[in-house]
Design an enzyme around this catalytic site. Structure first.
Site, PDB file in Angstrom:
ATOM      1  N   ASP A   8       1.338  -1.532  -0.151  1.00 52.29           N
ATOM      2  CA  ASP A   8      -0.117   0.011   0.135  1.00 52.29           C
ATOM      3  C   ASP A   8       0.822   1.105  -0.769  1.00 52.29           C
ATOM      4  O   ASP A   8       1.635   1.272   0.869  1.00 52.29           O
ATOM      5  CB  ASP A   8      -1.059  -0.209   1.991  1.00 52.29           C
ATOM      6  CG  ASP A   8      -2.083  -0.975   1.062  1.00 52.29           C
ATOM      7  OD1 ASP A   8      -1.950  -2.294   0.678  1.00 52.29           O
ATOM      8  OD2 ASP A   8      -3.084  -1.127   1.795  1.00 52.29           O
ATOM      9  N   ASP A 129     -15.299  -2.959  -1.717  1.00 50.86           N
ATOM     10  CA  ASP A 129     -14.761  -2.693   0.123  1.00 50.86           C
ATOM     11  C   ASP A 129     -16.274  -2.003   0.862  1.00 50.86           C
ATOM     12  O   ASP A 129     -16.729  -1.215   0.074  1.00 50.86           O
ATOM     13  CB  ASP A 129     -14.249  -1.776  -0.102  1.00 50.86           C
ATOM     14  CG  ASP A 129     -12.638  -1.343  -0.705  1.00 50.86           C
ATOM     15  OD1 ASP A 129     -12.159  -2.760  -1.490  1.00 50.86           O
ATOM     16  OD2 ASP A 129     -12.400  -0.742  -1.558  1.00 50.86           O
TER      17      ASP A 129
END
Length: 238
Positions: A8, A129
């Site tokens: 990330d 998500d």
């Protein structure tokens, strides 16, 4: 089942967030390309990248770090974060990204997903998500009334390569993945489902694999913290 080590990217560094909150970032490596090489050297088959700044900005922000990773590695890489138009999709695929992940636009502009999946077969994934089953967008900052399962089913015949399902409340918390919710989603669609969020041990990976319906799993913090050894995990998954 494929294990995807996660990198990330925030401000050019490899970080992990706690439940998606940008002000709760832990920097694990200031050289993401070196981190990517280490994952490749351990034997991974894929890499999973997220441009965190890009997810909030709505456009690529950590492009230099992504390109450095692509130059440093040879395994296929999937990328999400800030990819919200066809031009950006084409740009990343032309630079060597194997698969782009469309998240926010899957809710806001589903026609783009259909068009992109048709234009670039096997190179477009949908990132779903969710908190409590409801989809969140824009770097998880905005919750919608769209249910994760309904969104997945809406792309059933679009030619989407995979669905990356993240349980936001599990992400970065080292509390284990939501195996049941992920398996339920996988059974509700014929699109391959990749689990994300909370994968923190070999037992978690085995539990996901043993559902028989989950095609992959993403792990980040556990690999950086040493709770999960990548080489051992890959060997166990066979």
């Amino acid at each position: 089942m494929i294990l995807y080590p996660a990198i990330d990217l925030k401000d050019g560094a490899a970080v992990r967030l706690l439940r998606g909150e940008m002000d709760k970032a832990t920097v694990f490596n200031t050289d993401p390309a070196a981190q990517a090489r280490a994952f490749q050297d351990a034997g991974c088959q894929w890499l999973h990248l997220v441009d965190l700044n890009g997810a909030f900005a709505g456009e690529p922000v950590n492009g230099a770090a992504v390109e450095a990773i692509l130059e440093a590695t040879s395994v296929p890489t999937q990328l999400g974060g800030g990819i919200r138009d066809l031009e950006t999709i084409e740009m990343w695929l032309n630079k060597g990204i194997a698969r782009v992940i469309l998240g926010t636009v899957a809710v806001e502009d589903p026609d783009l997903v259909w068009h992109a999946a048709a234009s670039f077969p096997d190179q477009v994934a949908v990132g779903i998500d969710a908190r409590n089953g409801r989809v969140a967008t824009k770097g998880w900052a905005e919750e919608t009334d769209v249910m994760a399962t309904d969104l997945a089913k809406s792309f059933e015949d679009a030619g989407v390569a995979a669905i990356i399902y993240t349980d936001i409340d599990r992400d970065g918390a080292m509390g284990g993945p939501n195996v049941q919710a992920t398996a339920d989603l996988a059974r509700a669609t014929s699109i391959p489902v990749i689990a994300s969020g909370g994968v923190s041990s070999l037992a978690d990976l085995v539990a996901l694999r043993d559902t028989g319906v989950i095609s992959g799993a993403i792990s980040g913090r556990a690999l950086y913290d040493g709770a999960l050894d990548l080489a051992d995990a890959l060997a166990a998954l066979g």
